[in-house]
Design an enzyme around this catalytic site. Structure first.
Site, PDB file in Angstrom:
ATOM      1  N   ASN A   9       4.568  38.995  60.310  1.00  0.00           N
ATOM      2  CA  ASN A   9       3.595  39.093  61.472  1.00  0.00           C
ATOM      3  C   ASN A   9       2.027  38.205  61.114  1.00  0.00           C
ATOM      4  OD1 ASN A   9       1.374  40.089  62.970  1.00  0.00           O
ATOM      5  ND2 ASN A   9       2.756  41.883  63.831  1.00  0.00           N
ATOM      6  N   HIS A  12      -3.168  38.651  61.902  1.00  0.00           N
ATOM      7  CA  HIS A  12      -4.255  38.696  61.351  1.00  0.00           C
ATOM      8  C   HIS A  12      -4.872  37.497  60.801  1.00  0.00           C
ATOM      9  CE1 HIS A  12      -4.504  42.707  62.746  1.00  0.00           C
ATOM     10  NE2 HIS A  12      -3.520  43.123  61.929  1.00  0.00           N
ATOM     11  N   HIS A  45       1.890  39.622  68.057  1.00  0.00           N
ATOM     12  CA  HIS A  45       1.586  40.377  69.183  1.00  0.00           C
ATOM     13  C   HIS A  45       0.367  40.161  69.858  1.00  0.00           C
ATOM     14  CE1 HIS A  45       0.229  44.936  70.089  1.00  0.00           C
ATOM     15  NE2 HIS A  45       0.619  44.119  71.193  1.00  0.00           N
ATOM     16  N   ARG A  47      -1.991  40.680  72.398  1.00  0.00           N
ATOM     17  CA  ARG A  47      -2.484  42.106  72.902  1.00  0.00           C
ATOM     18  C   ARG A  47      -3.148  41.677  74.157  1.00  0.00           C
ATOM     19  NH1 ARG A  47      -2.770  46.427  68.931  1.00  0.00           N
ATOM     20  NH2 ARG A  47      -3.883  47.667  70.663  1.00  0.00           N
ATOM     21  N   ARG A  51      -7.309  39.918  71.078  1.00  0.00           N
ATOM     22  CA  ARG A  51      -8.293  40.251  69.837  1.00  0.00           C
ATOM     23  C   ARG A  51      -7.831  39.393  68.931  1.00  0.00           C
ATOM     24  NH1 ARG A  51      -6.957  46.491  68.317  1.00  0.00           N
ATOM     25  NH2 ARG A  51      -7.475  46.621  70.355  1.00  0.00           N
ATOM     26  N   GLU A  75       5.657  40.594  70.468  1.00  0.00           N
ATOM     27  CA  GLU A  75       5.341  42.048  70.574  1.00  0.00           C
ATOM     28  C   GLU A  75       4.323  41.914  72.050  1.00  0.00           C
ATOM     29  OE1 GLU A  75       5.314  43.318  65.978  1.00  0.00           O
ATOM     30  OE2 GLU A  75       3.670  43.596  67.121  1.00  0.00           O
ATOM     31  N   THR A 106      -1.502  49.701  66.530  1.00  0.00           N
ATOM     32  CA  THR A 106      -0.475  50.360  67.436  1.00  0.00           C
ATOM     33  C   THR A 106      -0.461  51.622  66.769  1.00  0.00           C
ATOM     34  OG1 THR A 106       0.314  48.187  67.971  1.00  0.00           O
ATOM     35  CG2 THR A 106       1.647  50.101  68.578  1.00  0.00           C
ATOM     36  N   GLU A 156      12.748  49.457  66.904  1.00  0.00           N
ATOM     37  CA  GLU A 156      11.921  49.132  65.659  1.00  0.00           C
ATOM     38  C   GLU A 156      11.245  50.824  65.449  1.00  0.00           C
ATOM     39  OE1 GLU A 156       9.809  45.583  64.998  1.00  0.00           O
ATOM     40  OE2 GLU A 156       8.369  46.404  63.713  1.00  0.00           O
ATOM     41  N   HIS A 198       5.374  48.448  60.279  1.00  0.00           N
ATOM     42  CA  HIS A 198       3.620  49.166  60.522  1.00  0.00           C
ATOM     43  C   HIS A 198       3.330  49.724  59.101  1.00  0.00           C
ATOM     44  CE1 HIS A 198       0.018  50.243  62.396  1.00  0.00           C
ATOM     45  NE2 HIS A 198       0.358  49.524  63.330  1.00  0.00           N
TER      46      HIS A 198
HETATM   47  N1  PXP Z   1       5.815  46.102  63.906  1.00  0.00           N
HETATM   48  C1  PXP Z   1       5.171  46.449  65.138  1.00  0.00           C
HETATM   49  C2  PXP Z   1       5.860  46.659  66.285  1.00  0.00           C
HETATM   50  C3  PXP Z   1       3.582  46.427  65.237  1.00  0.00           C
HETATM   51  O1  PXP Z   1       3.052  46.367  66.439  1.00  0.00           O
HETATM   52  C4  PXP Z   1       3.012  45.987  64.178  1.00  0.00           C
HETATM   53  C5  PXP Z   1       1.598  45.609  64.053  1.00  0.00           C
HETATM   54  O2  PXP Z   1       1.375  44.778  64.683  1.00  0.00           O
HETATM   55  C6  PXP Z   1       3.938  45.432  62.887  1.00  0.00           C
HETATM   56  C7  PXP Z   1       5.353  45.701  62.823  1.00  0.00           C
HETATM   57  C8  PXP Z   1       3.302  45.125  61.531  1.00  0.00           C
HETATM   58  O3  PXP Z   1       2.449  46.071  61.095  1.00  0.00           O
HETATM   59  P1  PXP Z   1       1.693  45.664  59.917  1.00  0.00           P
HETATM   60  O4  PXP Z   1       0.564  44.845  60.162  1.00  0.00           O
HETATM   61  O5  PXP Z   1       0.890  46.887  59.553  1.00  0.00           O
HETATM   62  O6  PXP Z   1       2.249  45.273  58.617  1.00  0.00           O
END
Ligand code: PXP
Length: 260
Positions: A9, A12, A45, A47, A51, A75, A106, A156, A198
């Site tokens: 992901n 960030h 994602h 959003r 952001r 996402e 989330t 998930e 997550h």
């Molecule tokens: N899976 C989903 C559905 C999420 O919303 C997120 C965070 O955007 C992640 C995985 C990844 O989480 P993290 O960034 O904490 O590794």
């Protein structure tokens, strides 16, 4: 146990870019590097408040992942706006997540059982368009069953509570890991593909990767944070190695148990 896929992901990277505006650091460069480092797919994602990831990022990600033959996991909140964007770009997968503007991330899973009537038609339209739909849920067999009932092919599991319990040593970790394991097994019996994500880091990835019903982990924040210190490629390669090691150890233990 099959090989566990790793979705990276890159949200960030966009968070850091947006801190100053402009175009640096470029999430597309991160996606390219992640795929070169062994990511099986890219997750992002979009959003509602934009952001981090932007509409233009999603457009560019759809193009580069298609070019590289890797899945894009989009996402999205269950809204008409996000549905239209998914249908415009046709990512490989769409992961439906709950979204509240005031939350930092989330914070919990989607209430598929409670929101059945609103979510089911969106799932149907995405599936009809050829998108693989997953529901991001808490480790609760009722939510897994509800996801199956509305036609999602994937769930998930939200690993945030478990990962927090490990980091904060609350004493709840074993129970929360058992919930993840049991819900994954139940979802597997229902014929759902099971992913998890997550809050996963180098420590929590090990027990999570031993859950035999999991097919994919989606990891972002920790990897992008580690990338500041060691670089994105080594961070992803280390995560990949820990996943593979955990699965191999768990298979060896299973085989020993059988031959005893
Ligand atoms: N899976 C989903 C559905 C999420 O919303 C997120 C965070 O955007 C992640 C995985 C990844 O989480 P993290 O960034 O904490 O590794």
């Amino acid at each position: 146990m099959s090989r566990l896929r790793l979705g990276v992901n890159i949200d960030h990277v966009a968070t850091i870019r947006n801190a100053r505006g402009g175009s640096y650091p470029d999430p597309m460069r991160a996606a390219e590097l992640a795929m070169a480092a062994g990511a099986d797919g890219i997750t992002a994602h979009l959003r509602e408040d934009r952001r981090h990831i932007s509409d233009a990022d999603i457009e560019a990600l759809a193009v580069i992942t298609r070019k590289r033959g890797r899945p894009l996991n989009f996402e999205m909140a269950v809204t008409a706006e996000m549905e239209a964007i998914a249908l415009a770009h046709l990512p490989h997968a769409a992961c439906l997540v709950p979204e509240r503007r005031e939350e930092r991330t989330t914070e919990g899973g989607l209430d598929v059982a409670g929101g059945h009537n609103a979510i089911a038609p969106v799932v149907r339209r995405l599936v009809d368009a050829g998108i693989r739909v997953s529901c991001f849920i808490d480790a609760d067999p009722i939510q897994a069953q509800a996801s199956k009932d509305i036609g999602a092919q994937v769930i998930e599991l939200h690993t945030g509570a478990y990962c927090d319990a490990v980091r904060e040593r609350t004493g709840e970790a074993e129970r929360l890991l058992a919930n993840l394991r049991n819900t994954a097994a139940e979802a597997g019996r229902l014929g759902l593909e099971v992913h998890a994500g997550h809050g996963i880091d180098y420590e929590t990835v090990k027990p999570i990767a031993t859950i035999p019903d999991l097919a994919e982990l989606n990891i972002g924040h920790f990897l992008i944070g580690e990338a500041i210190f060691v670089g994105l490629v080594p961070a992803i390669q280390r995560m990949r190695a820990l996943m593979d090691q955990a699965r191999a150890n768990s298979e060896a233990e299973l085989a020993q148990g059988i031959s005893r």
